[in-house]
Design an enzyme around this catalytic site. Structure first.
Site, PDB file in Angstrom:
ATOM      1  CB  CYS A  14      23.785  37.979  37.747  1.00 44.62           C
ATOM      2  SG  CYS A  14      22.628  39.308  38.012  1.00 44.62           S
ATOM      3  CG  ASP A  15      30.039  36.115  35.394  1.00 45.76           C
ATOM      4  OD1 ASP A  15      30.701  35.320  36.129  1.00 45.76           O
ATOM      5  OD2 ASP A  15      30.297  35.823  34.170  1.00 45.76           O
TER       6      ASP A  15
END
Ligand SMILES: *Cc1c(COP(=O)(O)O)cnc(C)c1O
EC number: 4.1.1.19
Length: 636
Positions: free
Chosen positions: A502-503
């Site tokens: 989720c980066d």
């Protein structure tokens, strides 16, 4: 009649250009690895999807790191073979003695296999720290193979190296800094053991590629010419000149251009000759690492490639050293190289599954807005019918304008979320229609060149780029990535790979291409409803990736298995469980027992307060424990 055959995939993904003959496709449209039978020596193609199937049946989850010990062996053979061939054809009088730099892949299996298999070539090890020295001393007992010690050395390091020399191992202490010399001389005198010394030199020749700065005048490692002369003088004063045996430089990793390698070797050979002329016995010329891997298969001087073959590399090195030595009438030295990447890159393949897809591609017309909808919504719906080869620009501009108006009206509270969603769906449908027309056109108007890119899908992959492909994130290094199966089907979807951290940096959006790079990877439509997983492989990941990786989002090491063929049978050995959730939490100093106790106290309080029952507390605690002891990646 199928219009897509595995041959098309072979070309599309460049399999022959980077696979070095180790990887292939079979008739079933699956990627195979060609391994030699450990007993019979016969080459057998192994289907990677079959290996994965075997592993999942045994309960192993994705991502999975597959290691092929045979490919390690073959690289060692190939490297040594190339130098033997070059030596024979040039009539070179010295030998070749390669060493493997442990830092490139420190896994115990790698060091053990290299030491064992490399015995017949007297292939040695290079270490740059105390832990690496200990690993080398435990596995490398061949007195004819070298153990080269680079890196800064304290007295503990020096003492251990000297004692190993006393026991008959061929350990060479390479000076990285002038200040190491007095302590080596002191310790040698104190223990009564003569060392074998080397000097690491700072070349003035600059290299190319990602690591250009590790060579040249301003490189942080090695001695400059003044320091070399001072060292010679100190050695002479102390009666230690007879211990100076080796001259070393390391120009940096992944050197893509053979011309700058030659230049460096030429400079180094000159210094080598000068050291002999100063009266040092010498005998070893260590040309460092840097032998590049052609990750993108372009055979170019680009940073992820190499404009030379292994045979050419060996021949050029031998020839350059020979020329300089002959000119100065100095005996040909034993050539040492410290190739790391070129030995281990092929050894590992990271396999992972796709979890989900976000697509912007809307091939089917969405519902029409009702006639009493806001005029802007009716306007954008009208564009759909107008899309034709003659109106692409106009339709593109109109739909963009209406979409932005709809968004603005939503912010003002004039249009509701449902209508905004319909407006955006219509917008993506129009983009899809325009892109379809563009595919048939020779000329693409300037404004429309970005459409295809904007229609690229996100394929969510069960992996962490930070953990398993750190160089892809950190320095933009390319790795070949391709589906492991379905090569009878055309990969029609252009995709970017997003990982599960989720980066926004946790993605891969640069891929290898025949001549340059491309910003999407063609993949097959993902149809989870058919219940079949979709597997991809990132290849050539054996060098540097595993231990460089970090614990971003606390995603840990993946599961590992070694694949080989023994007596015609597929053999899965050295299965290593990846990190559990408890493991990674421990790395950042949580105590799993304490975590559980804290959560249990909260659960008990919830029972007391009547939010859950005692039986529900039991179930919740069980779920907590299972997660704690489970894999950090997405499990099914
Ligand atoms: C890293 C390193 C190597 C290995 O380089 P590769 O490009 O992987 O072959 C060799 N020697 C030294 C001193 C190094 O630091």
């Amino acid at each position: 009649m199928p219009t897509w055959i595995p041959e098309n995939s072979r070309d599309l993904y460049g399999l022959d250009r980077w696979g070095n003959g180790y990887f292939d496709l079979n008739k079933e449209g699956e990627v195979t690895v060609k391994l030699r039978d450990q007993e019979t020596g016969k080459e057998v193609p192994i289907s990677l999807p079959k290996v994965i199937e075997g592993m999942t049946e045994r309960g192993w989850a994705m991502p999975l790191n597959l290691r092929f010990r045979d490919l390690l062996d073959r690289r060692i053979e190939h490297l040594n073979g190339a130098f033997q061939k070059a030596i024979a054809s040039a009539g070179y009088q010295g030998k070749y003695r390669g060493v493997y730099p442990i830092k490139v892949n420190q896994q115990q299996q790698v060091v053990e296999e290299i030491s064992e298999f490399g015995k017949k070539f007297n292939y040695g090890l290079e270490c740059g720290s105390k832990p690496e020295l200990l690993a080398a001393l435990a596995y490398q007992h061949n007195p004819d193979a070298l153990i080269i010690c680079n890196g800064y050395k304290d007295t503990e390091f020096i003492d251990l190296a000297l004692r190993a020399t006393q026991m008959g191992l061929h350990v060479i202490l390479v000076l990285e800094m002038p200040s190491e010399l007095p302590s080596i001389i002191d310790r040698s005198k104190a223990l009564g053991i003569r060392p074998e010394l080397g000097i690491r030199f700072r070349l003035s020749t600059k290299s190319e590629g990602h690591w250009a700065d590790s060579g040249g005048d301003r490189s942080v490692f090695g001695l400059n010419t003044g320091q070399v002369i001072d060292t010679i003088d100190i050695l002479k004063e102390n009666d230690f000149l007879d211990t100076l045996k080796l001259f070393h430089f390391h120009q940096g990793s992944q050197l893509p251009n053979i011309r700058s390698i030659r230049e460096a070797v030429s400079e180094a050979s000159r210094v080598y000759v000068s050291l002999v002329q100063e009266g040092a016995p010498m005998g070893f010329l260590d040309l460092g690492g840097g032998l590049a891997v052609d990750y993108d298969g372009s055979s170019s001087s680009g940073p992820s490639s190499a404009n030379y073959s292994l045979d050419e590399y060996a021949a050029d090195l031998i020839e350059t050293v020979q020329e300089t030595c002959d000119q100065a009438q100095v005996a040909h030295p034993t050539i040492v190289t410290e190739s790391g990447r070129a030995i281990v890159a092929y050894y590992s393949v990271l396999v992972f599954n796709i979890l989900d897809v976000t697509t912007f591609h809307v091939p089917d017309a969405p519902e029409s807005p009702s006639p009493d909808s806001h005029p802007m919504l009716l306007n954008i719906a009208d564009v759909v019918a107008r899309v034709s080869p003659q109106t692409l620009n106009e339709c593109f501009n109109d739909s963009l304008f209406y979409r932005d108006k709809i968004r603005a009206l939503f912010t003002l509270g004039t249009i509701n979320l449902r209508d905004r969603a319909l407006g955006e769906k219509l917008y993506w449908h129009i983009m899809t229609l325009i892109a379809n027309h563009l595919r048939e056109q020779d000329h693409i108007p300037e404004d429309l060149t970005q459409i295809d890119e904007n229609l690229t899908d996100f394929y969510y992959a069960n992996l962490s780029v930070f953990q398993s492909l750190p160089d892809a994130w950190a320095i933009g290094q390319l790795f070949p990535i391709m589906p492991l199966h379905r090569h009878h089907e055309e990969p029609t979807r252009p995709a970017i790979i997003a990982d599960i951290t989720c980066d926004c940096d946790g993605k891969i959006d640069k891929f290898i291409d025949r001549d340059s790079t491309r910003n999407h990877l063609p993949l097959h439509p993902f149809n989870p409803e058919e219940g079949k997983p979709y597997y991809l492989g990132a290849f050539l990941t054996g060098a540097y990736q595993e231990t460089l990786g970090d614990l971003h989002n606390l995603l840990g090491d993946p599961n590992v298995v070694s694949v080989s063929i023994e007596n015609g049978e597929l053999s899965l050995t050295h299965e290593v469980e990846g990190d559990t959730v408890a493991d990674v939490l421990t790395y950042v100093e949580y105590n799993p027992k304490d975590l559980e106790a804290r959560f249990r106290r909260f659960a008990e309080a919830s029972v007391k307060a009547g939010r859950i029952t005692a039986a529900q507390r039991k179930e919740t605690m069980q779920a907590f424990r299972e997660t704690l002891n489970g894999y950090t990646y997405y499990e099914d």
